[in-house]
Design an enzyme around this catalytic site. Structure first.
Site, short mmCIF file in Angstrom:
data_model
loop_
_atom_site.label_atom_id
_atom_site.label_comp_id
_atom_site.label_asym_id
_atom_site.label_seq_id
_atom_site.Cartn_x
_atom_site.Cartn_y
_atom_site.Cartn_z
CG ASN A 73 25.91 40.76 8.20
OD1 ASN A 73 26.13 39.58 8.40
ND2 ASN A 73 26.44 41.45 7.21
N GLY A 74 26.83 39.83 11.53
CA GLY A 74 28.13 39.85 12.20
C GLY A 74 28.09 39.03 13.48
CG HIS A 97 54.72 11.83 -0.09
ND1 HIS A 97 55.88 11.28 0.38
CD2 HIS A 97 55.03 12.46 -1.25
CE1 HIS A 97 56.87 11.57 -0.45
NE2 HIS A 97 56.38 12.29 -1.46
CB CYS A 119 22.77 37.88 8.07
SG CYS A 119 23.25 36.66 9.29
CD1 TRP A 176 25.02 30.76 6.03
CD2 TRP A 176 26.23 31.35 7.82
NE1 TRP A 176 26.06 29.86 6.16
CE2 TRP A 176 26.81 30.20 7.25
CE3 TRP A 176 26.82 31.90 8.96
CZ2 TRP A 176 27.96 29.60 7.76
CZ3 TRP A 176 27.97 31.29 9.48
CH2 TRP A 176 28.51 30.16 8.87
CE LYS A 202 32.90 26.54 -7.49
NZ LYS A 202 33.89 27.37 -7.00
NE ARG A 261 25.09 39.86 2.77
CZ ARG A 261 26.21 40.56 2.67
NH1 ARG A 261 26.57 41.03 1.51
NH2 ARG A 261 26.97 40.80 3.71
CD GLU A 320 31.71 25.99 -3.51
OE1 GLU A 320 31.58 26.69 -2.50
OE2 GLU A 320 32.32 26.39 -4.53
CE LYS A 332 29.04 35.09 -4.85
NZ LYS A 332 29.81 33.99 -5.46
CD GLU A 347 37.34 27.18 -7.81
OE1 GLU A 347 37.83 27.32 -6.69
OE2 GLU A 347 36.20 27.61 -8.11
#
Ligand code: G6P
Length: 624
Positions: free
Chosen positions: A102-103, A520, A2, A76, A501, A27, A504, A619, A497
């Site tokens: 926040n937390g 496999h 947050c 968030w 990308k 955030r 997300e 983020k 990566e």
């Protein structure tokens, strides 16, 4: 996760707070709220579900809420779905205390039970409301003593910014395991979860540590330790500008940041390589005397930083011959330390030590320097005497402050949730570091590597100029619902990566595999039209990659190959071949990742996704 902010000053608080929240929206962005203490001493709150703009409209840019001290929050969600009620600030049942958080308060259920037994009732599903009530319960007119008492009762992580009914000139803030910055302004003073919220108002900040309490008025900032002894702190001068928080003509921050990569990589490496190709990492303590005894390197990080660690593993093992283990910080922290079996004290044979000791070098990679799991892993290994070296972008962040040594990437502020320029800056540091360590350990210097590294910024520029090609591939594959990314050796972290990308930003289910693993299991998912993106830049593994590509192609896959200029035979294997400029074999991730970032970006744009703020993501992940 947050974003939080507080203001005590001479001007109206709410417009300032909304402006600061706009810079913190990355955030968290599922709801937002603001609370002020009016001149009559009463607390006034406005909060609502949705983006910050909804709150701005509702309060006419903050004009409707009057008061010169206040707090704000962009959320968030952790406890309780995004809703008006669950949005912060939360006010205590008796209306005496309001706060933003926040937390996560891990023992909130126990606290809630105690409060219920004392007649408190709750409106929201959040852990935060419980803190407002517990402060209210103990508050007898002295905010500092109340906060001191209450934080001793809280378990978990928190940055709290608190206002009290009747206290019209100050706010209070405290932190544990999540960041808190206090800023000294001209017309008032501030606190925030992030430098970005304050940097357009001041460059003079205090970085608070765990259990420190800030008392902020328009005149001054007092900081106290948990025993309420005043603390004198040095001012931290921020040396970057707000421009990085503006889009500067680009449609999205992600695109802007993709285009900033030549500059970011150049800034990160240029002062660290001199004209004789000597590496200058003056401020880190990795000399021969230490490195000769290092028997293991752990590299820890989360998300893309973990993938950078995976690339670093290849580089350090190949360059220095030290075994390297890469782990997700969230996993490592629980399979280590207290969780390891104790030696039998009566055992007569040789005693085994913890796997982490003074001969272990632990490298932590983090853009924000505030990722909860990475911080926890850092603190854990320090207990066992390991040397810690962090690679961090945000100057003065917790990981940077708490590690023995830090190498800063110089990417500048990264706003888009999906990392791009921080990642390539991190990659450039790990390749430089591997070469630095190798030289210190007596290996023959690889001068080609540094020459090649210096050319990378202009090669990325070239790739940025040809982004139109990638845009056309994104158009062609925009209806894909699944994609597989393949790579071998150091191409494998690039595949990881690339898949991240795409998933997300464009919400396409993307999976990455080391190409040798294909047979496999995953090959059973390949059917007519399945999109496969293969990264094949490693000369010694190229033919094996081509064989793997043939295998998926013959089962109907459409294959996009990313390979080096000159590998023309790829044309026969894939449907589309995209060439990246030639570079040193270890450095290829710095180039091959660029088209994959562009592919994620353009796929997201074409599918109408919210590129900079993908659903459910934030983020900085400052909770577990
Ligand atoms: C989030 C970000 C990722 C980042 C990860 C680790 O998931 O969206 O881009 O790689 O956190 O963050 P850090 O700040 O530690 O690099």
């Amino acid at each position: 996760m947050c974003g939080i902010i507080g203001y005590a000053g001479k001007n109206q608080a709410a417009p300032f707070i909304l402006d600061g929240l706009a810079k913190l929206e990355y955030r968290g962005y599922d709801s937002a709220g603001v609370a002020v203490v009016g001149s009559d001493g009463n607390l006034a709150i406005e909060k609502c579900k949705g983006r910050l703009q909804v709150l701005k409209d509702k309060t006419q840019g903050g004009e409707l809420i009057k008061g010169s001290v206040g707090i704000g929050h962009t959320r968030w969600a952790t406890h309780g779905e995004p809703s008006d009620i669950n949005a912060h600030p939360h006010i205590s049942m008796n209306g005496k205390v309001a706060l933003v958080h926040n937390g996560i308060i891990e023992n909130y259920i126990d606290l809630k039970k105690t409060l219920s037994e004392n007649g408190y009732e709750f409106k929201s599903d959040t852990d935060t409301e419980v803190v407002a009530d517990i402060l209210d319960f103990y508050y007898k007119g002295n905010p500092l003593e109340t906060i001191q008492k209450v934080i001793k009762m809280l378990r978990g992580s928190y940055t709290l910014v608190i206002i009290f009914e009747g206290i019209t000139d100050r706010i209070y803030s405290v932190r544990k395991n999540t960041p808190l910055i206090a800023g000294l302004g001209k017309t008032g003073n501030f606190v925030a979860s992030d430098i970005a919220a304050l940097v357009s108002h001041t460059k003079d900040m205090y970085l608070l540590e765990d259990d420190e309490i800030a008392e902020v008025s328009s005149e001054k900032i007092n900081i106290y330790d948990i025993n309420l002894n005043p603390i004198k702190k040095d001012i931290f001068k921020v040396d970057w500008d707000i421009n990085s928080a503006e889009k500067e003509g680009y449609d999205h921050f992600m695109l802007k940041e993709i285009h900033e990569q030549p500059r970011a990589v150049r800034d990160t490496i240029s002062s660290r390589i001199d004209e004789n190709n000597e590496i200058i990492l003056d401020n880190i303590n990795l000399d021969y005397d230490y490195l000769k005894d290092v028997d293991r390197v752990y590299i820890l990080g989360c998300g893309s930083a973990y993938y950078v660690g995976t690339a670093a593993k290849y580089a350090i093992e190949k360059s220095c011959g030290i075994p390297v283990e890469v782990d997700l910080a969230s996993e490592f922290r629980y399979r280590f330390g207290e969780n390891i079996r104790k030696m039998n004290p009566n055992f007569k044979g040789a005693k085994r030590e913890s796997r982490v000791n003074k001969n272990t070098l632990v490298i932590l990679i983090s853009q924000s320097g505030e990722t909860a799991d990475t911080i926890a892993a850092l603190r854990e290994v320090k207990k066992y005497g390991a040397r810690t070296l962090s690679i961090v972008n945000v100057v003065g962040s917790t990981i940077a402050r708490e590690s023995d040594d830090v190498i800063y990437t110089r990417a500048g502020q990264e706003v888009a949730v999906a990392t791009t320029k921080a990642l390539t800056s991190q990659l450039s540091v790990v390749f430089l570091l591997a070469e630095y360590m190798a030289r210190k350990m007596g290996f023959v210097p690889d001068a080609d590597l540094l020459d090649a590294l210096k050319k990378i910024p202009e090669q990325i520029e070239e790739l940025n100029k040809s982004e139109g090609k990638i845009k056309s591939y994104a158009e062609r594959f925009k209806a894909a619902e699944v994609a597989f990314f393949l790579g071998r050796g150091i191409d494998y972290p690039v595949a990881l990566e690339g898949a991240l990308k795409l998933k997300e930003t464009a919400y396409i289910h993307a999976e990455a595999y080391a190409a040798g693993e294909l047979k496999h299991g995953p090959i059973s998912l390949i059917e007519d039209g399945t999109l496969v993106i293969a990264v094949a830049t490693q000369d010694d593994l190229y033919e094996k990659m081509i064989s793997n590509i043939q295998e998926v192609k013959s089962r109907g896959a459409q294959v996009l190959i990313i390979t080096n200029e000159g590998n023309d035979s790829a044309e026969e294997a894939g449907d589309i071949v995209y060439y990246v400029p030639k570079t040193h074999q270890l450095l290829t991730p710095l180039l091959s990742v660029i088209p994959l970032q562009q592919f994620g970006y353009y796929s997201a744009v074409m599918r109408g996704c919210d590129v900079d703020k993908p659903r459910n993501l934030a983020k900085s992940v400052v909770v577990e």
